[in-house]
Design an enzyme around this catalytic site. Structure first.
Site: not given
Ligand code: FAD
Ligand code: NAD
Length: 467
Positions: A34, A39, A42, A204, A272, A319, A445
């Site tokens: 990492e 650890l 994201t 949006e 995104g 994602m 219920h």
């Molecule tokens: P990541 O969690 O992105 O982990 C990748 C790791 O790899 C990182 O720690 C990075 O530092 C490390 N890494 C990268 N390159 C290297 C390298 N070359 N060497 C060593 N380490 C490296 N998903 C949900 O299901 N529920 C949610 O409520 C939710 N909320 C979210 C809220 C936000 C604000 C965001 C941004 C995302 C959210 N997600 C949620 C999405 C979720 O975080 C991701 O889908 C998930 O973290 C992906 O897991 P991953 O293991 O693929 O990668």
């Molecule tokens: P998203 O794909 O959910 O939403 C992006 C939004 O931006 C869409 O509604 C799209 O139409 C809009 N958009 C795109 N281009 C635009 C423009 N030019 N102007 C205005 N709007 C525009 O992506 P996100 O919200 O950035 O989240 C990223 C990823 O993280 C997602 O894949 C999501 O699954 C994951 N995530 C998951 C959770 C959860 O599971 N609760 C929470 C946060 C993030």
């Protein structure tokens, strides 16, 4: 040799740490690399966990401000302590990252801190603060995740034009935030900030919020968020965002293509995320990327190098943390010669607004597009005794089933605790139950789950009891 492993996992997010633990459980000598000092990736550090911590805190405040009086609870001088809100969030994150370090020790997984880069398909170098180490392995799992993406005319400078990462770590409560994108991050972050008194505008591009989910969910969510004071501009195209020093200026075109602008303290870009493979040295392997930058794999999540697998956000698919986790366990089991399966069609999508939004299976829009027949059962929470008792009457449970045999095709909920309610719909769909099977089982219920029972009943064509 000490620095030779059976399995090396690169990245410690929910995909990576699950892959490492499962590989170790299956008897492999396992390491995880990492590049950050903690650890969890994201999800644990700047995603799922901190956002949910702030969503919970801000929802408590919002409830106290808007509902407590009706419940007969009166509080004078209710106010937000922004520093404490952030401090608790940081503590929750720390508990989770410490938990992961413990799990690595417990499973005898060697943790390397540094950036991993392939030298060949059997060797990586790990670089950290000027030091370099070479490590070999029979198998590798790439779990390097994703990073925020942006749009033309908008550069995330991390100062005023920010991503969710910076928004979750602001030092002071802002007066206003403009959010580009009304997807999952957009509506969750909008909820956090608007509940604590920040003026929030969502711009949006699509014609609904959370546009990839069943359309009715986005429509209902817009109603609730608007009622809570969030300004929502749909069908609006952002043209540019500018850092003015102490604020930002966002220009956009409205539905009629008229150029307009808004000013806000911060501009949060939530349009995104993109797969992250920078610095991985993939050029030293045969691993291929697709045109969007995702790592290409076969159905076994194996790359063009047969000993290198890739999982989570860095490969195509939703994602989501739980999708990454499924894939993590899957690849470890594939390496061990097992025949695991991932039910991609059953991965639930959840949005942690309040009310929560949760979905599994096909949407009405998808079924219409495919020209398939379906029936719908929809039950509003306002007709639920449990929801009325809790003052939680927004939203509905919607079941879509196949008309001939009643097989469940999709379940879409916006309502209290929808995130937890969706689990039973996932089980029902997995076992190919019918709408009738699902309502002919007892539900306690009064519970929110009864809304689902009624929705199954209506979908079956037998008419609701409580509507
Ligand atoms: P990541 O969690 O992105 O982990 C990748 C790791 O790899 C990182 O720690 C990075 O530092 C490390 N890494 C990268 N390159 C290297 C390298 N070359 N060497 C060593 N380490 C490296 N998903 C949900 O299901 N529920 C949610 O409520 C939710 N909320 C979210 C809220 C936000 C604000 C965001 C941004 C995302 C959210 N997600 C949620 C999405 C979720 O975080 C991701 O889908 C998930 O973290 C992906 O897991 P991953 O293991 O693929 O990668
Ligand atoms: P998203 O794909 O959910 O939403 C992006 C939004 O931006 C869409 O509604 C799209 O139409 C809009 N958009 C795109 N281009 C635009 C423009 N030019 N102007 C205005 N709007 C525009 O992506 P996100 O919200 O950035 O989240 C990223 C990823 O993280 C997602 O894949 C999501 O699954 C994951 N995530 C998951 C959770 C959860 O599971 N609760 C929470 C946060 C993030």
């Amino acid at each position: 040799m000490e620095n030779t492993f059976d399995v090396i996992v690169i990245g410690s997010g929910p995909g990576g740490y699950v892959a490492a633990i499962r590989a170790a459980q299956l008897g492999y000598k396992t390491a995880i690399v990492e590049k950050y000092t903690v650890l969890g990736g994201t999800c644990t550090n700047v995603g799922c966990i901190p956002s949910k911590a702030l969503l919970d805190s801000s929802e408590h405040f919002h409830e106290a401000a808007t509902k407590f009086k009706t419940h007969g609870i009166e509080i004078d001088n209710l106010k937000i302590n922004f520093n404490q809100l952030m401090k608790r969030k940081d503590e929750v994150v720390k508990q989770n990252t410490s938990g992961l370090s413990f799990l690595m020790k417990k499973n005898k997984i060697q943790v390397f801190e540094g950036t991993a880069s392939f030298l060949s398909n059997t060797e990586i170098k790990i670089s950290s603060s000027g030091k370099e180490e070479r490590v070999k392995s029979k198998y590798f799992v790439i779990a390097t995740g994703s990073k925020p993406s942006s749009i033309k005319g908008v550069d995330i400078d991390k100062q005023r034009i920010i991503s969710s990462t910076e928004a979750l770590a602001l030092k002071e409560k802002p007066e206003s935030i403009a959010i580009i994108g009304g997807g999952v991050i957009g509506v969750e972050m909008a909820s956090i900030f608007s509940r604590i008194g920040v003026k929030v505008t969502i711009v949006e591009y699509a014609d609904s919020l959370i546009p990839t989910m069943d359309k009715e969910l986005g429509k209902e969510l817009k109603k609730v968020l608007t009622k809570n004071g969030i300004e929502i501009l749909l069908n609006h195209k952002v043209q540019s965002a500018e850092n003015l020093g102490n604020s930002t200026l966002i220009t956009y075109k409205d539905e009629k293509d008229t150029l307009k602008e808004i000013r806000a303290d911060y501009c949060l870009v939530a349009v995104g995320r993109k797969p992250y493979t920078e610095g991985l040295g993939l050029e030293n392997t045969r691993v291929k990327l697709d045109e969007r930058g995702f790592i290409q794999t076969n159905a076994q999540l194996q790359t063009a190098e047969e000993n290198i697998y890739a999982i989570g956000d860095v490969v195509p698919g939703p994602m989501l943390a739980h999708k990454a986790e499924e894939e993590g366990a899957f690849v470890a089991e594939v390496i061990a010669g097992q025949k695991p399966q991932i039910h991609y069609n059953l991965i639930p999508g959840v949005v942690y607004t309040w009310p929560e939004v949760a979905s599994v299976g096909l949407t009405e829009e998808q079924l219409k597009k495919e020209g398939r027949a379906y029936r719908v059962g929809k039950f509003p929470f306002i007709a639920s005794g449990r929801a009325r008792a809790a003052m939680e009457s927004d939203g509905f449970a919607k079941v879509i089933s196949e008309p001939k045999y009643g097989e469940i095709l999709g379940v879409h909920i916006i309502g209290p605790r929808a995130a937890d309610l969706i689990a039973q719909a996932v089980i029902g769909t997995h076992y190919e139950t019918t709408d009738e099977d699902m309502f002919r089982i007892p539900y306690a219920h009064p519970t929110y789950s009864e809304a689902l029972k009624e929705a199954y009943l209506i979908a079956s064509g037998q008419g609701a009891i409580n509507l």
